[in-house]
Scaffold this motif. Sequence first.
Motif, PDB file in Angstrom:
ATOM      1  N   ALA A  12      -6.584 -24.303 -28.699  1.00 54.14           N
ATOM      2  CA  ALA A  12      -6.615 -24.264 -27.232  1.00 54.14           C
ATOM      3  C   ALA A  12      -7.805 -23.435 -26.747  1.00 54.14           C
ATOM      4  O   ALA A  12      -8.548 -23.867 -25.861  1.00 54.14           O
ATOM      5  N   TRP A  13      -7.980 -22.255 -27.301  1.00 58.08           N
ATOM      6  CA  TRP A  13      -9.073 -21.363 -26.897  1.00 58.08           C
ATOM      7  C   TRP A  13     -10.433 -22.023 -27.111  1.00 58.08           C
ATOM      8  O   TRP A  13     -11.266 -22.084 -26.200  1.00 58.08           O
ATOM      9  N   GLN A  14     -10.666 -22.502 -28.330  1.00 59.88           N
ATOM     10  CA  GLN A  14     -11.973 -23.066 -28.656  1.00 59.88           C
ATOM     11  C   GLN A  14     -12.256 -24.335 -27.865  1.00 59.88           C
ATOM     12  O   GLN A  14     -13.381 -24.558 -27.417  1.00 59.88           O
ATOM     13  N   GLY A  15     -11.239 -25.163 -27.677  1.00 64.75           N
ATOM     14  CA  GLY A  15     -11.436 -26.387 -26.900  1.00 64.75           C
ATOM     15  C   GLY A  15     -11.807 -26.099 -25.459  1.00 64.75           C
ATOM     16  O   GLY A  15     -12.746 -26.683 -24.912  1.00 64.75           O
ATOM     17  N   LEU A  16     -11.061 -25.187 -24.834  1.00 66.97           N
ATOM     18  CA  LEU A  16     -11.291 -24.885 -23.416  1.00 66.97           C
ATOM     19  C   LEU A  16     -12.557 -24.074 -23.174  1.00 66.97           C
ATOM     20  O   LEU A  16     -13.324 -24.369 -22.255  1.00 66.97           O
ATOM     21  N   PHE A  17     -12.751 -23.037 -23.963  1.00 69.88           N
ATOM     22  CA  PHE A  17     -13.802 -22.069 -23.650  1.00 69.88           C
ATOM     23  C   PHE A  17     -15.082 -22.250 -24.473  1.00 69.88           C
ATOM     24  O   PHE A  17     -16.176 -22.198 -23.921  1.00 69.88           O
ATOM     25  N   HIS A  19     -16.022 -25.030 -26.274  1.00 74.74           N
ATOM     26  CA  HIS A  19     -16.581 -26.384 -26.205  1.00 74.74           C
ATOM     27  C   HIS A  19     -16.694 -26.929 -24.777  1.00 74.74           C
ATOM     28  O   HIS A  19     -17.704 -27.522 -24.427  1.00 74.74           O
ATOM     29  N   ALA A  20     -15.663 -26.751 -23.965  1.00 77.01           N
ATOM     30  CA  ALA A  20     -15.700 -27.282 -22.593  1.00 77.01           C
ATOM     31  C   ALA A  20     -16.286 -26.280 -21.607  1.00 77.01           C
ATOM     32  O   ALA A  20     -16.658 -26.649 -20.497  1.00 77.01           O
ATOM     33  N   HIS A  21     -16.343 -25.016 -21.978  1.00 74.25           N
ATOM     34  CA  HIS A  21     -16.866 -23.953 -21.111  1.00 74.25           C
ATOM     35  C   HIS A  21     -16.120 -23.913 -19.777  1.00 74.25           C
ATOM     36  O   HIS A  21     -16.729 -23.779 -18.702  1.00 74.25           O
ATOM     37  N   LEU A  22     -14.795 -24.022 -19.843  1.00 74.42           N
ATOM     38  CA  LEU A  22     -13.962 -23.989 -18.641  1.00 74.42           C
ATOM     39  C   LEU A  22     -14.179 -22.691 -17.868  1.00 74.42           C
ATOM     40  O   LEU A  22     -14.200 -21.610 -18.453  1.00 74.42           O
ATOM     41  N   ALA A  23     -14.333 -22.818 -16.557  1.00 78.77           N
ATOM     42  CA  ALA A  23     -14.605 -21.669 -15.698  1.00 78.77           C
ATOM     43  C   ALA A  23     -13.619 -21.641 -14.535  1.00 78.77           C
ATOM     44  O   ALA A  23     -13.027 -22.672 -14.184  1.00 78.77           O
ATOM     45  N   PRO A  24     -13.448 -20.476 -13.917  1.00 79.76           N
ATOM     46  CA  PRO A  24     -12.577 -20.386 -12.746  1.00 79.76           C
ATOM     47  C   PRO A  24     -12.972 -21.403 -11.682  1.00 79.76           C
ATOM     48  O   PRO A  24     -14.159 -21.654 -11.460  1.00 79.76           O
ATOM     49  N   GLY A  25     -11.977 -22.007 -11.055  1.00 71.75           N
ATOM     50  CA  GLY A  25     -12.218 -22.959  -9.979  1.00 71.75           C
ATOM     51  C   GLY A  25     -12.398 -24.391 -10.443  1.00 71.75           C
ATOM     52  O   GLY A  25     -12.369 -25.310  -9.630  1.00 71.75           O
ATOM     53  N   GLN A  26     -12.582 -24.603 -11.726  1.00 72.43           N
ATOM     54  CA  GLN A  26     -12.714 -25.968 -12.229  1.00 72.43           C
ATOM     55  C   GLN A  26     -11.334 -26.617 -12.362  1.00 72.43           C
ATOM     56  O   GLN A  26     -10.317 -25.933 -12.377  1.00 72.43           O
ATOM     57  N   THR A  27     -11.340 -27.936 -12.474  1.00 69.51           N
ATOM     58  CA  THR A  27     -10.102 -28.682 -12.672  1.00 69.51           C
ATOM     59  C   THR A  27     -10.065 -29.202 -14.097  1.00 69.51           C
ATOM     60  O   THR A  27     -11.032 -29.801 -14.570  1.00 69.51           O
ATOM     61  N   VAL A  28      -8.943 -28.959 -14.781  1.00 73.58           N
ATOM     62  CA  VAL A  28      -8.773 -29.399 -16.161  1.00 73.58           C
ATOM     63  C   VAL A  28      -7.525 -30.262 -16.269  1.00 73.58           C
ATOM     64  O   VAL A  28      -6.483 -29.943 -15.716  1.00 73.58           O
ATOM     65  N   LEU A  29      -7.660 -31.383 -16.958  1.00 72.24           N
ATOM     66  CA  LEU A  29      -6.559 -32.285 -17.260  1.00 72.24           C
ATOM     67  C   LEU A  29      -6.182 -32.045 -18.710  1.00 72.24           C
ATOM     68  O   LEU A  29      -7.017 -32.242 -19.607  1.00 72.24           O
ATOM     69  N   ILE A  30      -4.956 -31.592 -18.962  1.00 73.36           N
ATOM     70  CA  ILE A  30      -4.511 -31.266 -20.315  1.00 73.36           C
ATOM     71  C   ILE A  30      -3.452 -32.269 -20.739  1.00 73.36           C
ATOM     72  O   ILE A  30      -2.348 -32.293 -20.186  1.00 73.36           O
ATOM     73  N   PRO A 134     -11.723 -20.634 -37.943  1.00 76.05           N
ATOM     74  CA  PRO A 134     -11.083 -19.316 -37.907  1.00 76.05           C
ATOM     75  C   PRO A 134     -11.944 -18.344 -37.096  1.00 76.05           C
ATOM     76  O   PRO A 134     -13.167 -18.394 -37.173  1.00 76.05           O
ATOM     77  N   ASP A 135     -11.299 -17.523 -36.297  1.00 76.68           N
ATOM     78  CA  ASP A 135     -12.032 -16.547 -35.497  1.00 76.68           C
ATOM     79  C   ASP A 135     -11.121 -15.345 -35.251  1.00 76.68           C
ATOM     80  O   ASP A 135     -10.175 -15.414 -34.466  1.00 76.68           O
ATOM     81  N   ARG A 136     -11.412 -14.262 -35.923  1.00 80.25           N
ATOM     82  CA  ARG A 136     -10.576 -13.065 -35.869  1.00 80.25           C
ATOM     83  C   ARG A 136     -10.504 -12.478 -34.458  1.00 80.25           C
ATOM     84  O   ARG A 136      -9.438 -12.106 -33.987  1.00 80.25           O
ATOM     85  N   ALA A 137     -11.625 -12.417 -33.768  1.00 84.34           N
ATOM     86  CA  ALA A 137     -11.643 -11.826 -32.422  1.00 84.34           C
ATOM     87  C   ALA A 137     -10.816 -12.656 -31.440  1.00 84.34           C
ATOM     88  O   ALA A 137     -10.073 -12.106 -30.629  1.00 84.34           O
ATOM     89  N   GLN A 138     -10.954 -13.976 -31.516  1.00 85.79           N
ATOM     90  CA  GLN A 138     -10.160 -14.836 -30.629  1.00 85.79           C
ATOM     91  C   GLN A 138      -8.675 -14.690 -30.933  1.00 85.79           C
ATOM     92  O   GLN A 138      -7.852 -14.609 -30.019  1.00 85.79           O
ATOM     93  N   LEU A 139      -8.320 -14.660 -32.205  1.00 88.68           N
ATOM     94  CA  LEU A 139      -6.916 -14.515 -32.590  1.00 88.68           C
ATOM     95  C   LEU A 139      -6.361 -13.164 -32.132  1.00 88.68           C
ATOM     96  O   LEU A 139      -5.230 -13.082 -31.645  1.00 88.68           O
ATOM     97  N   ALA A 140      -7.158 -12.119 -32.231  1.00 86.22           N
ATOM     98  CA  ALA A 140      -6.729 -10.798 -31.756  1.00 86.22           C
ATOM     99  C   ALA A 140      -6.498 -10.818 -30.250  1.00 86.22           C
ATOM    100  O   ALA A 140      -5.522 -10.237 -29.753  1.00 86.22           O
ATOM    101  N   ASP A 141      -7.373 -11.498 -29.514  1.00 82.77           N
ATOM    102  CA  ASP A 141      -7.212 -11.614 -28.060  1.00 82.77           C
ATOM    103  C   ASP A 141      -5.925 -12.371 -27.724  1.00 82.77           C
ATOM    104  O   ASP A 141      -5.159 -11.967 -26.850  1.00 82.77           O
TER     105      ASP A 141
END
Length: 186
Positions: A12-17, A19-30, A134-141
């Motif tokens: 979820a994290w990698q897909g949204l942020f 790869h898609a670079h989702l930002a506040p105010g944008q519209t996302v279809l999940i 795998p991403d330790r920092a993302q998993l910690a967040d």
Amino acid sequence: MAAALPISGLIAWQGLFDHAHLAPGQTVLIHGAAGGVGSIATQLAWEVGARVIGTGRADDRDVVLGLGAQSFVDLEADDLRQVGEVDVVFDVVGGDVLARSTELVRAGGTVVTIVLPPTVQPRNGRAIFFVVEPDRAQLADLAQRVRTGRLKPIVGAVRPLAETAAAFGRDRRTPGKTIIEPVTNS
């Protein structure tokens, strides 16, 4: 609950942020917004300040809206085109649903999928297929978000190892992540 977080959360994290670079105010279809990955993506997108449209089956409506989606589309009964234009499509379903979603992406938008490389590109947009890293920092967040109550992974079912095939069969209809219990040596 810990078993429901790592892979689903990172996807979820990698897909949204990433790869898609989702930002506040944008519209996302999940797509698949009540599932293991989709439920986390819905919460993350809502928390970042995006307008979230979740999809699934009619039984998923209340779950998806409870996770922060502003609206819900029943993929079996509603017309997907009613969504209008979106900045991001996050797909865990694939097939015809993914193909129909590409026409909803506004110029400069992105389709991200984990199912198969897309065969259809959005007009004036990007289509990305990725495999989680795998991403330790993302998993910690993500773990910190769970500890503080900002993220709530949904455990849909816990099944014994002997029922693995049935737990992930085509007829499976359990919101959230299905967890397989390891065999314990007593």
